[in-house]
Design an enzyme around this catalytic site. Structure first.
Site, PDB file in Angstrom:
ATOM      1  CG  HIS A 172      -1.740  -1.269   1.333  1.00  0.00           C
ATOM      2  ND1 HIS A 172      -2.191  -1.997   2.435  1.00  0.00           N
ATOM      3  CD2 HIS A 172      -2.661  -1.584   0.148  1.00  0.00           C
ATOM      4  CE1 HIS A 172      -3.096  -2.663   2.089  1.00  0.00           C
ATOM      5  NE2 HIS A 172      -3.503  -2.548   0.825  1.00  0.00           N
TER       6      HIS A 172
ATOM      7  CD  GLU B 225      -0.241   0.261   4.687  1.00  0.00           C
ATOM      8  OE1 GLU B 225       0.411  -0.712   4.772  1.00  0.00           O
ATOM      9  OE2 GLU B 225      -1.612   0.071   4.682  1.00  0.00           O
TER      10      GLU B 225
ATOM     11  CG  HIS C  65       0.752  -4.055   5.402  1.00  0.00           C
ATOM     12  ND1 HIS C  65       0.135  -3.573   4.364  1.00  0.00           N
ATOM     13  CD2 HIS C  65       1.176  -5.014   5.214  1.00  0.00           C
ATOM     14  CE1 HIS C  65       0.049  -4.339   3.182  1.00  0.00           C
ATOM     15  NE2 HIS C  65       0.890  -5.516   3.897  1.00  0.00           N
TER      16      HIS C  65
ATOM     17  CD  GLU D  78      -1.545  -3.576   9.414  1.00  0.00           C
ATOM     18  OE1 GLU D  78      -1.188  -2.495   9.293  1.00  0.00           O
ATOM     19  OE2 GLU D  78      -2.025  -4.363   8.472  1.00  0.00           O
TER      20      GLU D  78
END
Length: 348
Positions: A70, A73, A165, A229
Site C-alpha cells: 500500500h 504506508e 504495513h 502492522e
C-alpha cells in the site's frame, strides 16, 4: 558510494531509484560487495541479496521482506531502505539469502494507498480475475509472485516472509501480526520469539485462505508468513522511526544470522486472537453500525449491534468481541471488518 552507483545509477539509494522508475521497465543489474555478497536489482523495488557461498548461515534460513504494497504506508519502506544502506556500506555481513521488495512503486510515488485496485487483495492468483485484467496493480502482483517463486526455488528451506504495513486507523494495540490460515498449522516458537523481539505482542490467527501477499507465500511457497502492522500511516518524512526501531533491530539480527536474544517484559508473551465473524458488505441495505473512527481492537459488549441488512442483524455474542479493519466503503462482497476475541497467550 561506488556500489550504490553501480546498482542505482544517479539515484542516491534503493528507495529513490524505485520512486524514479515507478511503473517503468528496468533492466536487471548485478553487483558484488567487497566481502563477496551478491546483489541483483531486478525490477524497480526488487533487490535480491545472497551471501558468499562459504559464509555460514547459522539460522539456516531464507527471508522475504516486503513493504509498500500500500503506497501510503511509508514507515516500513524507510526501515527497509535504511537496512539496505547499511548493507551496501558494509556495516554488517549478510548471513542468509534475502529478497527485499517495495511492493507498489507508483502508489508509493503518488502517496496513495493504491492506484486502481487494492493490491493486497490481488495475490494467490486473484490478479487473473477478469475484473482486474490490464490493471497495473494486477500485473505487479503477478510479477511479485513470480519473483518470490524463483527465490523459493533457489532457497526452499526454512523460508519466512514478513509483509510490513501500517494501519490507516488508530489501534488499541499498536503493533500486531496476522498469521495466514493453513489447516492444522501452529505458529512455531521461533516465530513467536521474533515477533516479541520486534516488539509485536499481538497475533491474529486468520480463519480462511485469503488473497493477501502473506497468504500467497504461505499457501503456495510453504513459507512461515506474517502480515505485520507496525503503527499508523504517515507520509514520507513524517514517520518517527524510533517507534520502528524494535522491528528494524530484530530484522537486522536475522539478516546477520545472530542468535535470538532473551525476551523480557512487556514483550515476553503474545496475546493471540481468533476470528469469530467476518463482516461482508452484503449489498445496498448493508449498514455497519460502528463509528467511522473506531480504533482497531475496540471491544464491544455482548448484545451490541455491529452490522445489519434487510434480512440479518449481527450482534456480539455472550462474551465481548473486538473489531479490526472496519471499513464501510468496501465494494459489495468484500470484507468490511473482522470480529475477534482473545484465544490464548503464547510465551517466548
Amino acid at each position: 558510494m561506488a556500489i550504490t552507483t553501480e546498482l542505482f545509477g544517479s539515484a542516491p539509494d534503493w528507495l529513490a531509484h524505485t520512486l524514479a522508475n515507478a511503473g517503468l521497465p528496468v533492466a536487471t543489474k548485478k553487483a558484488r560487495l567487497a566481502d563477496g555478497t551478491r546483489l541483483t536489482r531486478q525490477a524497480a523495488g526488487l533487490l535480491y541479496a545472497c551471501p558468499p557461498d562459504d559464509r555460514a548461515n547459522p539460522n539456516n534460513e531464507a527471508l522475504i521482506v516486503s513493504a509498500g504494497v500500500h503506497g501510503n504506508e511509508t514507515a516500513p519502506v524507510e526501515v527497509l531502505n535504511g537496512l539496505v544502506k547499511e548493507l551496501l556500506a558494509g556495516r554488517w555481513p549478510l548471513a542468509c539469502p534475502t529478497l527485499l521488495i517495495l511492493g507498489n512503486p507508483p502508489a508509493l510515488k503518488a502517496g496513495e494507498r493504491f492506484s486502481a485496485a487494492n493490491m493486497n487483495r490481488l495475490f494467490n492468483g486473484a490478479h487473473h480475475q477478469p475484473a482486474y485484467r490490464g490493471l497495473a496493480e494486477a500485473e505487479r502482483a503477478q510479477l511479485l509472485e513470480e519473483a518470490c517463486r524463483r527465490f523459493a526455488t533457489l532457497h526452499p528451506d526454512n523460508l519466512s516472509h514478513y509483509d510490513l504495513h501500517t494501519a490507516i486507523r488508530p489501534s488499541k494495540r499498536e503493533k500486531f501480526a496476522l498469521y495466514p490460515f493453513i489447516k492444522g498449522r501452529r505458529v512455531p516458537r521461533p516465530q513467536c520469539r521474533f515477533l516479541l523481539e520486534a516488539e509485536v505482542e499481538t497475533l491474529l490467527l486468520q480463519h480462511r485462505e485469503a488473497t493477501t501477499f502473506a497468504s500467497f507465500s504461505s499457501s503456495v511457497l510453504g513459507a512461515e508468513s506474517f502480515t505485520v502492522e507496525l503503527g499508523k500511516v504517515e507520509p514520507f518524512g513524517r514517520n518517527d522511526l524510533r517507534r520502528f526501531r524494535g522491528f528494524g533491530d530484530a530484522l537486522r539480527r536475522r539478516l546477520c544470522g545472530q542468535p535470538a536474544p532473551e525476551v523480557s517484559p512487556p514483550f515476553d508473551h503474545l496475546t493471540v486472537f481468533e476470528v469469530v465473524h467476518e463482516i461482508l458488505n452484503t449489498g445496498p441495505s448493508f449498514r455497519l453500525r460502528v463509528p467511522d473512527d473506531v480504533a482497531n481492537f475496540t471491544e464491544f459488549a455482548p448484545g451490541t449491534v455491529i452490522w445489519e441488512d434487510a434480512t440479518t442483524c449481527y450482534r456480539v455474542g455472550t462474551s465481548p468481541e473486538a473489531i479490526v479493519f472496519p471499513n464501510r466503503e468496501v465494494p459489495v462482497g468484500q470484507r468490511a471488518g473482522l470480529m475477534i476475541r482473545p484465544l490464548q497467550q503464547l510465551g517466548a
